[in-house]
Enzyme design. Structure first.
Site, mmCIF file in Angstrom:
data_model
loop_
_atom_site.group_PDB
_atom_site.id
_atom_site.type_symbol
_atom_site.label_atom_id
_atom_site.label_comp_id
_atom_site.label_asym_id
_atom_site.label_seq_id
_atom_site.Cartn_x
_atom_site.Cartn_y
_atom_site.Cartn_z
ATOM 1 N N SER A 118 0.815 -1.219 0.000
ATOM 2 C CA SER A 118 0.000 0.000 0.000
ATOM 3 C C SER A 118 0.849 1.270 0.000
ATOM 4 C CB SER A 118 -0.954 0.013 1.200
ATOM 5 O OG SER A 118 -0.242 0.144 2.414
ATOM 6 N N LYS A 155 0.714 4.332 6.999
ATOM 7 C CA LYS A 155 0.090 5.194 5.985
ATOM 8 C C LYS A 155 0.611 6.627 6.139
ATOM 9 C CE LYS A 155 -2.880 2.197 4.165
ATOM 10 N NZ LYS A 155 -2.238 1.001 4.730
#
Length: 201
Positions: A118, A155
């Protein structure tokens, strides 16, 4: 266990707090200034005593040449984080990586094994070891380790203007943005990314 005088303990505590706050040890002059010694030489004598007792290690020729014994074994390597456990819980530590914590700035408190792609476009790949500085103080744009309920994720951090919503942004268009409503979600920042180690290509 080494037995320290009150003054030696004060010096050791100062070294530990300085490393935690800044990522590197204090100079002799900084120790002297903060603890009220007359000169850096007085601080040097206390450091030598601490080294003799095994409380620190001194690196010759460096103004900040002080290491703590617990940093010598390397940085804890965290694999999969068990649900509900603190990241540095013993059962999460797979190994220790032979890299000094102050190789990174701010210093790395642990390495987290990255799972998934990701964050690919930020150069963070599956299997990489993410160096993480334990802190809750982050700003928009930082790459963070966040905990949502019992899940830990890596993230890019973005706080909305209303301060009630956090967005966790992937660096890969194949993945969705995670939006967290702080009013009803169990959310915390576990740390700040300060670098990566790639063990193999």
């Amino acid at each position: 266990m080494y037995k320290l005088t009150t003054r030696q303990q004060e010096v050791l505590d100062l070294i530990k707090s300085h490393i935690e706050d800044t990522g590197y040890p204090p100079t002799r002059a900084e120790i002297a200034n903060q603890l009220g010694f007359r000169s850096a030489n007085a601080a040097e004598e206390h450091l030598k005593a601490l080294a003799r007792k095994g409380a620190i290690e001194m690196v010759p020729g460096a103004s900040r040449g002080i290491r703590l014994p617990e940093t010598i074994q390397g940085i804890p390597l965290i694999g999969r984080v068990a649900a509900g456990n603190p990241i540095l819980a013993e059962q999460n530590i797979e190994d220790y990586c032979d890299v000094p914590p102050d190789f990174f700035y701010p210093q790395a408190n642990y390495l987290l094994k990255v799972q998934g792609m990701s964050m690919r476009d930020a150069g963070i790949l599956d299997g990489d070891l993410l160096a993480v500085h334990s802190t809750t103080q982050v700003k928009n744009g930082d790459i963070v380790v966040a905990r949502i309920e019992d899940e830990v994720t890596v993230k890019r951090f973005k706080r909305e203007r209303n301060n009630a919503t956090i967005q966790l942004l992937p660096e890969n268009p194949d993945f969705n943005i995670i939006e967290v409503d702080l009013r009803d979600a169990n959310f915390s920042i576990e740390g700040l990314s300060v670098g990566i180690i790639r063990r193999e290509l």
